[in-house]
Design a protein around this motif. Structure first.
Motif, PDB file in Angstrom:
ATOM      1  N   THR A 134      28.367  56.411  44.734  1.00 40.28           N
ATOM      2  CA  THR A 134      29.155  56.753  43.542  1.00 40.28           C
ATOM      3  C   THR A 134      30.221  57.810  43.805  1.00 40.28           C
ATOM      4  OG1 THR A 134      27.566  58.477  42.869  1.00 40.28           O
ATOM      5  CG2 THR A 134      27.162  56.222  42.091  1.00 40.28           C
ATOM      6  N   ARG A 135      30.295  58.315  45.019  1.00 33.07           N
ATOM      7  CA  ARG A 135      31.221  59.408  45.297  1.00 33.07           C
ATOM      8  C   ARG A 135      32.681  58.978  45.138  1.00 33.07           C
ATOM      9  NH1 ARG A 135      28.058  61.380  50.770  1.00 33.07           N
ATOM     10  NH2 ARG A 135      26.155  62.101  49.719  1.00 33.07           N
ATOM     11  N   GLU A 136      32.971  57.719  45.414  1.00 26.87           N
ATOM     12  CA  GLU A 136      34.351  57.236  45.340  1.00 26.87           C
ATOM     13  C   GLU A 136      34.642  56.496  44.041  1.00 26.87           C
ATOM     14  OE1 GLU A 136      36.473  58.039  47.608  1.00 26.87           O
ATOM     15  OE2 GLU A 136      35.019  58.964  48.965  1.00 26.87           O
ATOM     16  N   LEU A 137      33.725  56.545  43.075  1.00 30.31           N
ATOM     17  CA  LEU A 137      33.915  55.812  41.826  1.00 30.31           C
ATOM     18  C   LEU A 137      34.591  56.692  40.783  1.00 30.31           C
ATOM     19  CD1 LEU A 137      30.505  53.921  41.482  1.00 30.31           C
ATOM     20  CD2 LEU A 137      32.648  53.104  42.460  1.00 30.31           C
ATOM     21  N   LYS A 138      35.411  56.052  39.951  1.00 25.11           N
ATOM     22  CA  LYS A 138      36.082  56.754  38.867  1.00 25.11           C
ATOM     23  C   LYS A 138      36.022  55.904  37.609  1.00 25.11           C
ATOM     24  CE  LYS A 138      39.374  59.328  41.753  1.00 25.11           C
ATOM     25  NZ  LYS A 138      40.807  59.600  42.025  1.00 25.11           N
ATOM     26  N   VAL A 139      35.913  56.569  36.456  1.00 26.38           N
ATOM     27  CA  VAL A 139      35.967  55.855  35.177  1.00 26.38           C
ATOM     28  C   VAL A 139      37.304  55.135  35.070  1.00 26.38           C
ATOM     29  CG1 VAL A 139      36.046  56.143  32.671  1.00 26.38           C
ATOM     30  CG2 VAL A 139      34.375  57.435  34.023  1.00 26.38           C
ATOM     31  N   GLY A 140      37.250  53.881  34.656  1.00 23.20           N
ATOM     32  CA  GLY A 140      38.450  53.064  34.590  1.00 23.20           C
ATOM     33  C   GLY A 140      38.583  52.107  35.754  1.00 23.20           C
ATOM     34  N   ALA A 141      37.698  52.242  36.764  1.00 19.28           N
ATOM     35  CA  ALA A 141      37.757  51.346  37.923  1.00 19.28           C
ATOM     36  C   ALA A 141      37.454  49.908  37.504  1.00 19.28           C
ATOM     37  CB  ALA A 141      36.766  51.809  38.983  1.00 19.28           C
ATOM     38  N   SER A 142      38.019  48.968  38.239  1.00 18.81           N
ATOM     39  CA  SER A 142      37.800  47.547  37.956  1.00 18.81           C
ATOM     40  C   SER A 142      36.374  47.144  38.327  1.00 18.81           C
ATOM     41  CB  SER A 142      38.802  46.701  38.741  1.00 18.81           C
ATOM     42  OG  SER A 142      38.525  45.327  38.588  1.00 18.81           O
ATOM     43  N   VAL A 143      35.735  46.375  37.449  1.00 17.09           N
ATOM     44  CA  VAL A 143      34.376  45.866  37.680  1.00 17.09           C
ATOM     45  C   VAL A 143      34.403  44.345  37.489  1.00 17.09           C
ATOM     46  CG1 VAL A 143      31.962  45.905  36.924  1.00 17.09           C
ATOM     47  CG2 VAL A 143      33.323  48.006  36.874  1.00 17.09           C
ATOM     48  N   THR A 144      33.846  43.618  38.427  1.00 21.38           N
ATOM     49  CA  THR A 144      33.801  42.157  38.321  1.00 21.38           C
ATOM     50  C   THR A 144      32.380  41.654  38.524  1.00 21.38           C
ATOM     51  OG1 THR A 144      34.267  41.844  40.688  1.00 21.38           O
ATOM     52  CG2 THR A 144      36.157  41.919  39.190  1.00 21.38           C
ATOM     53  N   VAL A 145      32.116  40.485  37.950  1.00 27.31           N
ATOM     54  CA  VAL A 145      30.870  39.752  38.207  1.00 27.31           C
ATOM     55  C   VAL A 145      31.312  38.432  38.830  1.00 27.31           C
ATOM     56  CG1 VAL A 145      28.732  38.868  37.230  1.00 27.31           C
ATOM     57  CG2 VAL A 145      29.853  40.844  36.175  1.00 27.31           C
ATOM     58  N   PRO A 146      31.473  38.391  40.154  1.00 26.11           N
ATOM     59  CA  PRO A 146      32.083  37.232  40.820  1.00 26.11           C
ATOM     60  C   PRO A 146      31.409  35.908  40.511  1.00 26.11           C
ATOM     61  CG  PRO A 146      31.867  39.082  42.339  1.00 26.11           C
ATOM     62  CD  PRO A 146      31.107  39.454  41.109  1.00 26.11           C
ATOM     63  N   ALA A 147      30.088  35.891  40.418  1.00 23.71           N
ATOM     64  CA  ALA A 147      29.368  34.626  40.220  1.00 23.71           C
ATOM     65  C   ALA A 147      29.654  34.001  38.863  1.00 23.71           C
ATOM     66  CB  ALA A 147      27.863  34.857  40.386  1.00 23.71           C
ATOM     67  N   TYR A 148      30.156  34.787  37.907  1.00 21.86           N
ATOM     68  CA  TYR A 148      30.372  34.268  36.552  1.00 21.86           C
ATOM     69  C   TYR A 148      31.821  34.441  36.082  1.00 21.86           C
ATOM     70  CZ  TYR A 148      25.313  34.039  36.448  1.00 21.86           C
ATOM     71  OH  TYR A 148      24.000  33.733  36.732  1.00 21.86           O
ATOM     72  N   GLY A 149      32.701  34.811  36.989  1.00 26.90           N
ATOM     73  CA  GLY A 149      34.108  34.925  36.627  1.00 26.90           C
ATOM     74  C   GLY A 149      34.385  35.922  35.523  1.00 26.90           C
ATOM     75  N   ALA A 150      33.653  37.026  35.491  1.00 29.28           N
ATOM     76  CA  ALA A 150      33.813  38.036  34.443  1.00 29.28           C
ATOM     77  C   ALA A 150      34.344  39.327  35.050  1.00 29.28           C
ATOM     78  CB  ALA A 150      32.487  38.291  33.734  1.00 29.28           C
ATOM     79  N   LYS A 151      35.149  40.054  34.281  1.00 31.22           N
ATOM     80  CA  LYS A 151      35.677  41.317  34.778  1.00 31.22           C
ATOM     81  C   LYS A 151      35.935  42.280  33.624  1.00 31.22           C
ATOM     82  CE  LYS A 151      40.451  39.580  34.986  1.00 31.22           C
ATOM     83  NZ  LYS A 151      41.623  39.386  35.863  1.00 31.22           N
ATOM     84  N   GLY A 152      35.964  43.563  33.990  1.00 31.05           N
ATOM     85  CA  GLY A 152      36.198  44.595  32.996  1.00 31.05           C
ATOM     86  C   GLY A 152      36.455  45.931  33.662  1.00 31.05           C
ATOM     87  N   LYS A 153      36.086  47.012  32.978  1.00 30.81           N
ATOM     88  CA  LYS A 153      36.362  48.360  33.456  1.00 30.81           C
ATOM     89  C   LYS A 153      35.101  49.220  33.427  1.00 30.81           C
ATOM     90  CE  LYS A 153      40.876  47.869  33.926  1.00 30.81           C
ATOM     91  NZ  LYS A 153      41.540  47.961  35.252  1.00 30.81           N
ATOM     92  N   LEU A 154      35.022  50.145  34.374  1.00 31.18           N
ATOM     93  CA  LEU A 154      33.936  51.126  34.389  1.00 31.18           C
ATOM     94  C   LEU A 154      34.202  52.148  33.299  1.00 31.18           C
ATOM     95  CD1 LEU A 154      31.390  51.785  36.129  1.00 31.18           C
ATOM     96  CD2 LEU A 154      32.817  53.408  37.371  1.00 31.18           C
ATOM     97  N   THR A 155      33.214  52.351  32.409  1.00 32.95           N
ATOM     98  CA  THR A 155      33.417  53.244  31.263  1.00 32.95           C
ATOM     99  C   THR A 155      32.649  54.563  31.361  1.00 32.95           C
ATOM    100  OG1 THR A 155      31.623  52.124  30.065  1.00 32.95           O
ATOM    101  CG2 THR A 155      33.861  51.307  29.717  1.00 32.95           C
TER     102      THR A 155
END
Length: 362
Positions: A226-247
């Protein structure tokens, strides 16, 4: 292991260098079942394969309960049905509702009478006919009657009656014991816990209705990841074609597995997911993140508290220590000082591990 395998393993031990390099030819590798493959493409800038669970955002889930003690007369929807805001979910019969309506009519009459008395006494006080104290007393009684009327009206609102229904009640003076429960949002019925004929006390949950787009993810991530993670980063679920943002990034570690809870909001492709579903998510990291590779678990060898892979060389294989960022069911994400063009052993790693442990005399 067959006797021939032990023979070739003995040959390996005889040709080991002090630099943890195992010398063997193609024939020996084949006999030991060692298979090599190119290192997969580098995953710089993302954290892949993170275990996550699909959940409904808290502000999108509603529980509809019985406002008063009642009997279920009829249920109008079932689990999985889509509903719109204001749509009837069930009808109830509640004597308590009729009693509350009677109380409203009574308090309405008392409030109107108190208002008329106040207007009369105000004029009498201005004309000097009555004392100011009597006028103040009448004023206080009016305020009390108005507060009681507002309280009764609010009780009926909480019971499910609209303002239009309350006005109609005051006009027609027609009491009714029928109570209709309606949906507060456009959504889907997730739960239904009552059936026709059932008698219920007040505040008993009957339905759960939720808006299923967008959905949220609860992601469990190792602290080191988690050291390189930031709120607002892109998040995807590749197996289901879903994407969003880290909140959100949690501030405390879970007691059992020492992971950090991450939350993400999935807006695109949320219809491909289901609440409660377990998935694997990929999170983008900042540009300073380490080089990462996703390797099959069979390519990793654990020796003591270290994890190594075996890189193919001109003379055989050499070991390379790596850091595991995330271990999945089939693949693990590692980081190391690799060039990216290496070939690594993906099968027969146990034989190479045994040889390497023989170097140290274990």
């Amino acid at each position: 292991m067959k006797k021939s395998h032990w023979f070739f393993l003995g040959i390996l031990l005889a040709h080991l260098s002090l630099a943890d390099e195992l010398t063997l030819n193609a024939s020996q590798s084949k006999t030991l079942g060692i298979v090599s493959a190119p290192l997969p493409a580098k995953q710089q800038g993302e954290l892949a394969g993170m275990p996550a669970q699909v959940v409904i955002p808290g502000n999108q889930l509603f529980t509809i309960s019985t406002p008063l003690a009642a009997m279920v007369e009829q249920t109008l929807v079932g689990v999985g049905d889509p509903v719109t805001k204001g749509q009837a979910l069930a009808t109830l019969q509640s004597p308590a509702l009729a009693e509350a309506q009677r109380g409203l009519l009574q308090s309405s009459t008392q409030a109107q009478l108190a208002k008329e008395n106040l207007a009369r006494d105000e004029q009498l006080w201005k004309d000097g006919i009555i004392s100011e104290s009597r006028y103040r007393t009448t004023q206080s009684l009016y305020r009390e009657a108005s507060a009681a009327f507002a309280e009764r009206k609010q009780m009926l609102r909480l019971s499910g009656m609209s303002d239009a229904d309350i006005v109609r009640l005051q006009t027609d003076n027609m009491l009714s014991s029928q109570l209709t429960l309606t949906s507060p949002i456009n959504g889907v019925v997730l739960e239904k816990t009552a059936s026709a004929g059932q008698r219920l006390d007040a505040a008993i949950p009957l339905f759960k209705v939720a808006k299923l787009e967008p959905l949220a993810l609860e992601i469990q991530a190792p602290l080191a990841s988690t050291r390189e993670l930031k709120v607002g980063a892109s998040v995807t679920v590749p197996a289901y074609g879903a994407k969003g943002k880290l909140t959100a990034i949690g501030r405390s570690l879970s007691g059992g597995n020492q992971t950090i809870l991450l939350r993400a909001l999935i807006a695109d492709g949320a219809s491909n997911l289901r609440p409660g579903q377990f998935v694997e998510a990929t999170i983008s990291t900042s540009g300073t993140s380490l080089n990462q590779w996703s390797l099959p678990n069979g390519a990793l060898a654990r020796i003591g508290n270290k994890v190594v892979i075996f890189i193919e060389t001109a003379n055989g294989y050499r070991s390379e220590e790596v850091t595991v960022l995330h271990e999945g069911a089939n693949n693990s994400v590692i980081t190391s000082k690799l060039n990216g063009n290496e070939k690594i052993a993906i099968r027969g790693v146990s034989a190479l591990k045994a040889s390497l442990m023989g170097i140290g005399g274990q």
